[in-house]
Design a protein around this motif. Structure first.
Motif, PDB file in Angstrom:
ATOM      1  N   LEU A 169      -2.963 -15.714  -2.523  1.00  0.00           N
ATOM      2  CA  LEU A 169      -3.052 -14.706  -1.462  1.00  0.00           C
ATOM      3  C   LEU A 169      -2.642 -13.343  -1.985  1.00  0.00           C
ATOM      4  N   TYR A 170      -1.543 -13.304  -2.734  1.00  0.00           N
ATOM      5  CA  TYR A 170      -1.060 -12.022  -3.262  1.00  0.00           C
ATOM      6  C   TYR A 170      -2.089 -11.418  -4.209  1.00  0.00           C
ATOM      7  N   TRP A 171      -2.638 -12.248  -5.086  1.00  0.00           N
ATOM      8  CA  TRP A 171      -3.595 -11.738  -6.066  1.00  0.00           C
ATOM      9  C   TRP A 171      -4.840 -11.182  -5.378  1.00  0.00           C
ATOM     10  N   LYS A 172      -5.369 -11.934  -4.419  1.00  0.00           N
ATOM     11  CA  LYS A 172      -6.579 -11.489  -3.731  1.00  0.00           C
ATOM     12  C   LYS A 172      -6.338 -10.186  -2.983  1.00  0.00           C
ATOM     13  N   ALA A 173      -5.220 -10.098  -2.280  1.00  0.00           N
ATOM     14  CA  ALA A 173      -4.941  -8.921  -1.456  1.00  0.00           C
ATOM     15  C   ALA A 173      -4.707  -7.688  -2.312  1.00  0.00           C
ATOM     16  N   THR A 174      -3.975  -7.825  -3.400  1.00  0.00           N
ATOM     17  CA  THR A 174      -3.649  -6.663  -4.216  1.00  0.00           C
ATOM     18  C   THR A 174      -4.784  -6.254  -5.136  1.00  0.00           C
ATOM     19  N   HIS A 175      -5.639  -7.188  -5.507  1.00  0.00           N
ATOM     20  CA  HIS A 175      -6.765  -6.848  -6.376  1.00  0.00           C
ATOM     21  C   HIS A 175      -7.984  -6.394  -5.606  1.00  0.00           C
ATOM     22  N   GLU A 176      -8.147  -6.888  -4.381  1.00  0.00           N
ATOM     23  CA  GLU A 176      -9.307  -6.497  -3.593  1.00  0.00           C
ATOM     24  C   GLU A 176      -8.957  -5.478  -2.534  1.00  0.00           C
ATOM     25  N   ARG A 191      -0.690   4.649  -1.300  1.00  0.00           N
ATOM     26  CA  ARG A 191      -1.928   4.498  -0.522  1.00  0.00           C
ATOM     27  C   ARG A 191      -1.581   4.420   0.963  1.00  0.00           C
ATOM     28  N   ALA A 192      -0.846   5.447   1.409  1.00  0.00           N
ATOM     29  CA  ALA A 192      -0.309   5.452   2.769  1.00  0.00           C
ATOM     30  C   ALA A 192      -1.400   5.384   3.829  1.00  0.00           C
ATOM     31  N   GLN A 193      -2.526   6.064   3.592  1.00  0.00           N
ATOM     32  CA  GLN A 193      -3.594   6.074   4.577  1.00  0.00           C
ATOM     33  C   GLN A 193      -4.124   4.668   4.824  1.00  0.00           C
ATOM     34  N   GLU A 194      -4.301   3.910   3.754  1.00  0.00           N
ATOM     35  CA  GLU A 194      -4.799   2.548   3.897  1.00  0.00           C
ATOM     36  C   GLU A 194      -3.761   1.654   4.576  1.00  0.00           C
ATOM     37  N   GLY A 195      -2.496   1.851   4.236  1.00  0.00           N
ATOM     38  CA  GLY A 195      -1.437   1.111   4.904  1.00  0.00           C
ATOM     39  C   GLY A 195      -1.382   1.420   6.388  1.00  0.00           C
ATOM     40  N   PHE A 196      -1.655   2.669   6.727  1.00  0.00           N
ATOM     41  CA  PHE A 196      -1.663   3.090   8.127  1.00  0.00           C
ATOM     42  C   PHE A 196      -2.811   2.421   8.876  1.00  0.00           C
ATOM     43  N   TRP A 197      -3.979   2.328   8.247  1.00  0.00           N
ATOM     44  CA  TRP A 197      -5.127   1.688   8.901  1.00  0.00           C
ATOM     45  C   TRP A 197      -4.852   0.204   9.171  1.00  0.00           C
ATOM     46  N   ILE A 198      -4.222  -0.471   8.210  1.00  0.00           N
ATOM     47  CA  ILE A 198      -3.870  -1.877   8.414  1.00  0.00           C
ATOM     48  C   ILE A 198      -2.863  -2.005   9.553  1.00  0.00           C
ATOM     49  N   SER A 199      -1.902  -1.065   9.600  1.00  0.00           N
ATOM     50  CA  SER A 199      -0.917  -1.060  10.694  1.00  0.00           C
ATOM     51  C   SER A 199      -1.614  -0.902  12.041  1.00  0.00           C
ATOM     52  N   ARG A 200      -2.621  -0.061  12.097  1.00  0.00           N
ATOM     53  CA  ARG A 200      -3.377   0.120  13.338  1.00  0.00           C
ATOM     54  C   ARG A 200      -4.061  -1.168  13.769  1.00  0.00           C
ATOM     55  N   GLY A 201      -4.553  -1.926  12.786  1.00  0.00           N
ATOM     56  CA  GLY A 201      -5.189  -3.193  13.103  1.00  0.00           C
ATOM     57  C   GLY A 201      -4.218  -4.167  13.749  1.00  0.00           C
ATOM     58  N   ILE A 202      -2.979  -4.176  13.268  1.00  0.00           N
ATOM     59  CA  ILE A 202      -1.943  -5.031  13.860  1.00  0.00           C
ATOM     60  C   ILE A 202      -1.578  -4.531  15.248  1.00  0.00           C
ATOM     61  N   HIS A 218       0.822  -1.208   0.000  1.00  0.00           N
ATOM     62  CA  HIS A 218       0.000   0.000   0.000  1.00  0.00           C
ATOM     63  C   HIS A 218       0.859   1.262   0.000  1.00  0.00           C
ATOM     64  N   PHE A 219       1.871   1.290   0.852  1.00  0.00           N
ATOM     65  CA  PHE A 219       2.732   2.473   0.903  1.00  0.00           C
ATOM     66  C   PHE A 219       3.473   2.659  -0.415  1.00  0.00           C
ATOM     67  N   GLY A 220       3.896   1.564  -1.027  1.00  0.00           N
ATOM     68  CA  GLY A 220       4.635   1.640  -2.285  1.00  0.00           C
ATOM     69  C   GLY A 220       3.800   2.144  -3.437  1.00  0.00           C
ATOM     70  N   ARG A 221       2.486   2.084  -3.303  1.00  0.00           N
ATOM     71  CA  ARG A 221       1.595   2.550  -4.367  1.00  0.00           C
ATOM     72  C   ARG A 221       0.883   3.837  -4.001  1.00  0.00           C
TER      73      ARG A 221
END
Length: 309
Positions: free
Chosen positions: A296-303, A243-254, A238-241
């Motif tokens: 797993l990679y395909w599902k995560a990156t496409h969805e 989409r930092a905000q979304e990457g941050f939300w996932i980080s919060r979940g962890i 996410h950060f590499g593309r």
């Protein structure tokens, strides 16, 4: 019906159209308690041997409830039934007919969204987990395994419930004759920041909690490292593309799981000591399907999110 603090006139509509019915009841929470707490609140007022749950964006076939209950009556080991969810906009296409679990601990849908309905999906089958947009549960088992976990505001709450049902010696099944039409993704169509936040944060948070609570020791040792690598990889993606905000939300979940590990572990002790009577090895022999890491990679990156794998 539970109203989770809506402001769109839903309460007034229900009062006008349904409260004259003898057994109709409207429960107003006054705030958005989330899916789990809202359903639990309704279950406290419900009577009878079975509990049926529907999302507000569904319509039902006339026999949907009868067919789900009939399946449980005929097979006493089945405690939770997944209704056959068809798309409301295209009623010959499938929304959802249940999940299996992969060897990596991620959910795998039995059939992709939008698949044309066919004879393949006209057979009753054992599944690992359901979608609560249309599900029916044995009330006694539902209460015995602890109902929905109210720390799950949204996403994965039904997976957690089903896993506990399996652990307790019950089964989860799909009924092809209990048909519910689902306006899938009506809320997500809004593409709002709120919707994205819910899926990224709560999806990640709850996926991890579900594994920490329910997996036995050997399963935990095998899949937790895989999940750590996966979630960190998705954050980097996410950060590499940009989409930092979304990457941050996932980080919060962890981070939620790190901060609340003690409370999650207390729940784990309850599940493992009071709920579990069946080993993961026995369960997985019935409801596991093998997938490749590239899936797993395909599902995560496409969805865009791990919660709906």
């Amino acid at each position: 019906m539970v109203d989770n603090g809506s402001t769109d006139g839903s309460v007034e509509v229900v009062r006008d159209r349904f409260l004259y019915l003898k057994n109709a009841r409207l429960i107003q929470s006054g705030q958005n308690l989330g899916a789990s707490a809202g359903r639990n609140e309704a279950a406290k007022f419900a009577n009878g041997h079975y509990l049926a749950f529907l999302d507000p964006d569904t319509q039902v076939d006339g026999n949907w409830l009868r067919e789900a209950v009939l399946l449980m009556e005929q097979h006493q080991s089945v405690a939770i039934v997944q209704c056959k969810l068809l798309l409301m906009s295209e009623t010959k296409r499938i929304d959802y007919v249940g999940d299996f679990m992969s060897q990596f601990g991620f959910l795998v849908q039995r059939v992709p969204l939008g698949t044309l309905d066919s004879d393949l999906w006209q057979k009753t089958a054992l599944i690992f987990a359901v979608k609560s947009a249309g599900m029916v549960a044995n009330r006694r088992v539902f209460e015995r395994i602890g109902m929905f976990d109210e720390d799950y505001f949204i996403y994965m709450e039904e997976t957690d419930l089903c896993w506990r049902a399996w652990l307790n010696g019950s089964q989860v099944a799909y009924s092809p004759t209990s048909v519910v039409y689902h306006d899938f993704g009506q809320l997500s169509k809004l593409k709002s920041q709120r919707t994205k936040f819910l899926s990224k944060y709560h999806g990640t948070k709850n996926y991890i909690i579900t594994i920490l609570k329910n997996a036995d020791g050997p399963t935990l040792v095998k899949i937790v490292p895989i999940h750590l690598v996966f979630w960190i990889g998705i954050i980097v993606w996410h950060f590499g593309r940009g989409r930092a905000q979304e990457g941050f939300w996932i980080s919060r979940g962890i981070l939620y799981n790190i901060r609340n590990l003690r409370s999650t572990w207390r729940k784990r002790m309850i599940v493992q000591r009071q709920v579990r009577v069946v080993s993961d090895k026995t369960i997985l022999s019935t409801i596991m399907t093998r997938i490749s890491p590239t899936y797993l990679y395909w599902k995560a990156t496409h969805e865009g999110s791990g919660w709906n794998l």
